[in-house]
Design a protein around this motif. Structure first.
Motif, PDB file in Angstrom:
ATOM      1  N   UNK A 111       0.813  -1.210   0.000  1.00  0.00           N
ATOM      2  CA  UNK A 111       0.000   0.000   0.000  1.00  0.00           C
ATOM      3  C   UNK A 111       0.850   1.264   0.000  1.00  0.00           C
ATOM      4  N   UNK A 112       2.070   1.189   0.530  1.00  0.00           N
ATOM      5  CA  UNK A 112       2.954   2.360   0.518  1.00  0.00           C
ATOM      6  C   UNK A 112       3.234   2.769  -0.925  1.00  0.00           C
ATOM      7  N   UNK A 113       3.632   1.809  -1.752  1.00  0.00           N
ATOM      8  CA  UNK A 113       3.923   2.106  -3.158  1.00  0.00           C
ATOM      9  C   UNK A 113       2.655   2.496  -3.912  1.00  0.00           C
ATOM     10  N   UNK A 114       1.538   1.828  -3.612  1.00  0.00           N
ATOM     11  CA  UNK A 114       0.289   2.168  -4.300  1.00  0.00           C
ATOM     12  C   UNK A 114      -0.076   3.626  -4.054  1.00  0.00           C
ATOM     13  N   UNK A 115       0.230   4.129  -2.861  1.00  0.00           N
ATOM     14  CA  UNK A 115      -0.111   5.501  -2.504  1.00  0.00           C
ATOM     15  C   UNK A 115       0.869   6.516  -3.079  1.00  0.00           C
ATOM     16  N   UNK A 116       2.155   6.143  -3.143  1.00  0.00           N
ATOM     17  CA  UNK A 116       3.205   7.134  -3.411  1.00  0.00           C
ATOM     18  C   UNK A 116       3.717   7.175  -4.846  1.00  0.00           C
ATOM     19  N   UNK A 117       3.741   6.060  -5.541  1.00  0.00           N
ATOM     20  CA  UNK A 117       4.424   6.030  -6.840  1.00  0.00           C
ATOM     21  C   UNK A 117       3.630   6.758  -7.919  1.00  0.00           C
ATOM     22  N   UNK A 118       4.368   7.436  -8.802  1.00  0.00           N
ATOM     23  CA  UNK A 118       3.766   8.049  -9.977  1.00  0.00           C
ATOM     24  C   UNK A 118       3.067   9.362  -9.726  1.00  0.00           C
ATOM     25  N   UNK A 119       3.264   9.985  -8.551  1.00  0.00           N
ATOM     26  CA  UNK A 119       2.502  11.184  -8.219  1.00  0.00           C
ATOM     27  C   UNK A 119       3.198  12.491  -8.581  1.00  0.00           C
ATOM     28  N   UNK A 120       4.480  12.413  -9.028  1.00  0.00           N
ATOM     29  CA  UNK A 120       5.176  13.636  -9.421  1.00  0.00           C
ATOM     30  C   UNK A 120       4.520  14.201 -10.677  1.00  0.00           C
ATOM     31  N   UNK A 121       4.161  15.487 -10.710  1.00  0.00           N
ATOM     32  CA  UNK A 121       3.521  16.038 -11.914  1.00  0.00           C
ATOM     33  C   UNK A 121       4.392  15.827 -13.141  1.00  0.00           C
ATOM     34  N   UNK A 122       3.761  15.509 -14.242  1.00  0.00           N
ATOM     35  CA  UNK A 122       4.512  15.222 -15.459  1.00  0.00           C
ATOM     36  C   UNK A 122       5.127  16.497 -16.019  1.00  0.00           C
ATOM     37  N   UNK A 123       6.452  16.482 -16.171  1.00  0.00           N
ATOM     38  CA  UNK A 123       7.138  17.567 -16.851  1.00  0.00           C
ATOM     39  C   UNK A 123       7.806  17.006 -18.101  1.00  0.00           C
ATOM     40  N   UNK A 124       8.784  16.109 -17.896  1.00  0.00           N
ATOM     41  CA  UNK A 124       9.385  15.424 -19.039  1.00  0.00           C
ATOM     42  C   UNK A 124       8.865  13.984 -19.107  1.00  0.00           C
ATOM     43  N   UNK A 125       9.196  13.189 -18.077  1.00  0.00           N
ATOM     44  CA  UNK A 125       8.759  11.793 -18.042  1.00  0.00           C
ATOM     45  C   UNK A 125       8.146  11.518 -16.678  1.00  0.00           C
ATOM     46  N   UNK A 126       6.896  11.126 -16.643  1.00  0.00           N
ATOM     47  CA  UNK A 126       6.239  10.801 -15.378  1.00  0.00           C
ATOM     48  C   UNK A 126       6.781   9.481 -14.843  1.00  0.00           C
ATOM     49  N   UNK A 127       7.039   9.410 -13.516  1.00  0.00           N
ATOM     50  CA  UNK A 127       7.473   8.131 -12.954  1.00  0.00           C
ATOM     51  C   UNK A 127       6.392   7.069 -13.106  1.00  0.00           C
ATOM     52  N   UNK A 128       6.810   5.802 -13.050  1.00  0.00           N
ATOM     53  CA  UNK A 128       5.875   4.696 -13.159  1.00  0.00           C
ATOM     54  C   UNK A 128       4.987   4.642 -11.929  1.00  0.00           C
ATOM     55  N   UNK A 129       3.726   4.332 -12.142  1.00  0.00           N
ATOM     56  CA  UNK A 129       2.805   4.138 -11.024  1.00  0.00           C
ATOM     57  C   UNK A 129       2.940   2.707 -10.499  1.00  0.00           C
ATOM     58  N   UNK A 130       2.363   2.475  -9.329  1.00  0.00           N
ATOM     59  CA  UNK A 130       2.343   1.137  -8.745  1.00  0.00           C
ATOM     60  C   UNK A 130       1.669   0.153  -9.700  1.00  0.00           C
ATOM     61  N   UNK A 131       0.535   0.540 -10.262  1.00  0.00           N
ATOM     62  CA  UNK A 131      -0.196  -0.355 -11.159  1.00  0.00           C
ATOM     63  C   UNK A 131       0.618  -0.684 -12.403  1.00  0.00           C
ATOM     64  N   UNK A 132       1.344   0.301 -12.927  1.00  0.00           N
ATOM     65  CA  UNK A 132       2.162   0.053 -14.118  1.00  0.00           C
ATOM     66  C   UNK A 132       3.327  -0.886 -13.807  1.00  0.00           C
ATOM     67  N   UNK A 133       3.975  -0.698 -12.657  1.00  0.00           N
ATOM     68  CA  UNK A 133       5.056  -1.598 -12.268  1.00  0.00           C
ATOM     69  C   UNK A 133       4.524  -3.025 -12.080  1.00  0.00           C
ATOM     70  N   UNK A 134       3.375  -3.115 -11.450  1.00  0.00           N
ATOM     71  CA  UNK A 134       2.780  -4.428 -11.209  1.00  0.00           C
ATOM     72  C   UNK A 134       2.461  -5.124 -12.536  1.00  0.00           C
ATOM     73  N   UNK A 135       1.876  -4.390 -13.460  1.00  0.00           N
ATOM     74  CA  UNK A 135       1.538  -4.963 -14.768  1.00  0.00           C
ATOM     75  C   UNK A 135       2.796  -5.414 -15.508  1.00  0.00           C
ATOM     76  N   UNK A 136       3.872  -4.627 -15.407  1.00  0.00           N
ATOM     77  CA  UNK A 136       5.127  -4.998 -16.066  1.00  0.00           C
ATOM     78  C   UNK A 136       5.653  -6.319 -15.503  1.00  0.00           C
ATOM     79  N   UNK A 137       5.674  -6.441 -14.175  1.00  0.00           N
ATOM     80  CA  UNK A 137       6.179  -7.664 -13.555  1.00  0.00           C
ATOM     81  C   UNK A 137       5.357  -8.879 -13.981  1.00  0.00           C
ATOM     82  N   UNK A 138       4.046  -8.730 -13.990  1.00  0.00           N
ATOM     83  CA  UNK A 138       3.180  -9.841 -14.383  1.00  0.00           C
ATOM     84  C   UNK A 138       3.424 -10.215 -15.846  1.00  0.00           C
TER      85      UNK A 138
END
Length: 379
Positions: free
Chosen positions: A343-370
């Motif tokens: 839940x820590x990553x689900x809450x925190x990842x990907x929240x930096x406003x997009x300027x050049x490249x937005x960080x990966x969200x928790x859901x995107x990282x999870x989908x990549x691993x799967x």
């Protein structure tokens, strides 16, 4: 001589760390964070504005300037086909005037910064090109322009001081050059050492340009090194202190670092990875400590530790992670990853406003691993 923090070696990509020219007690002017990309003034010459650019231009005429956001210039060939893209970020429209080449068009003045991911310093159109197609952040059409000009600001480039290597005990070829009074002292690289004298990481590379006797002891010298490589970021100093006793044995030390420090932790871990150690058998289970995964590099620090123990490396981005999953980095797919405190990553990842490249969200990282065949279990 106090315990040396650095070793100076001949610049040779294939040289061993212990083939050194000097042991150095300390260094000054070593760390340096890259400055924020400067904002510049640009002219979109011969512009036929459309979409949000046209609206921002109308606001700029009324208010003096207007924000626009990301502007992409699609370079066109002579037939109007796309050749390459080049962008301006955080664009603000300042004003316009009639184009001297074609009074039906406008020359539009904007202020912006150049993103680091641009493929080259300045966009060059091929012969007979009609210019650029202008696009917004989601590739929406914003018109066209025939040329781009960068308006110089007249500010001088900043000059960084040389790195000072303090309390150095010269040996080998450097000792010979100093004794002979040679002016050319050679090209060298500076390596950070741990308390046992083992290499932690290369710090900087450059040319030795001067020396003086050192106040730190008889027979010691202080050297000046003019870097040609990037200086390590200030965050590297904390990382190297955490690695001062060798590769960490305590888990979670990376969590003490800032986001920039975690980036550097990953480069340090990669440099110290035991490339010839055999992979674990496929089908194992690894436990990911998610308590401190509040940013993207934190995920990769935690993953490297889960697979290869404290100070371990298992990728610093998704492309590198995909390579690691093929073997020779400690583990091969398939395996099970138990993600604790997800839940820590689900809450925190990907929240930096997009300027050049937005960080990966928790859901995107999870989908990549799967997608990569990893059995992820959230705990």
């Amino acid at each position: 001589m106090p315990r040396p923090k650095y070793a100076l070696t001949a610049y040779d990509p294939d040289a061993e760390y212990d083939d050194n020219w000097a042991l150095c007690a300390d260094a000054e002017n070593l760390f340096g964070d890259p400055p924020a990309p400067p904002r510049g003034t640009y002219e979109l010459i011969g512009c036929a504005p459309g979409g949000e650019l046209d609206k921002a231009l109308a606001r700029a005429r009324a208010d003096g300037s207007a924000p626009l956001g990301l502007l992409t210039l699609e370079i066109l060939d002579k037939n109007g086909g796309r050749v390459e893209e080049w962008s301006l970020a955080d664009v603000r429209v300042l004003g316009d005037r009639p184009c001297a080449r074609d009074l039906s068009l406008r020359d539009i003045t904007v202020e912006a910064r150049e993103p680091l991911h641009n493929p080259f310093d300045y966009p060059q159109c091929p012969p007979l090109s009609p210019g650029y197609r202008l696009l917004g952040a989601e590739d929406e059409p914003w018109g066209s322009c025939r040329d781009l000009a960068h308006v110089p600001d007249g500010r001088p480039d900043l000059v960084e001081p040389p790195v000072r290597l303090l309390g150095c005990a010269p040996r080998g070829a450097l000792r010979t050059a100093l004794d002979a009074g040679e002016e050319d002292l050679g090209h060298a690289k500076l390596v950070r050492l741990d308390t046992a004298g083992h290499a932690v990481q290369t710090a900087v590379e450059g040319e030795l340009v001067a020396w003086i006797p050192s106040a730190r002891g008889r027979g010691l010298v202080d050297l000046a090194l003019e870097p040609w490589s990037d200086r390590p970021p200030t965050a590297a100093e904390q990382v190297w202190e955490l690695w001062d006793g060798g590769r960490p044995t305590e888990p979670g030390l990376w969590a003490r670092c800032t986001t920039e420090g975690r980036h550097h932790w990953l480069t340090t871990a990669l440099g110290r990875h035991e490339a010839h150690r055999p992979d674990a058998e496929p089908g194992g289970t690894y436990h990911l400590d998610g308590r401190h995964i509040v940013d993207e590099p934190g995920f990769f620090c935690a993953l490297g530790e889960a697979v290869n123990g404290p100070g371990g490396y298992f990728g610093w981005g998704l492309d590198a992670l995909a390579d690691c999953l093929c073997g020779r980095r400690g583990a091969r797919r398939p395996f099970t990853l138990v993600w604790h405190d997800a839940e820590v990553a689900r809450t925190c990842l990907g929240l930096v406003p997009r300027t050049d490249h937005r960080p990966w969200t928790f859901e995107e990282l999870l989908a990549f691993l799967v997608d990569e065949g990893i059995d992820v279990r959230l705990a």
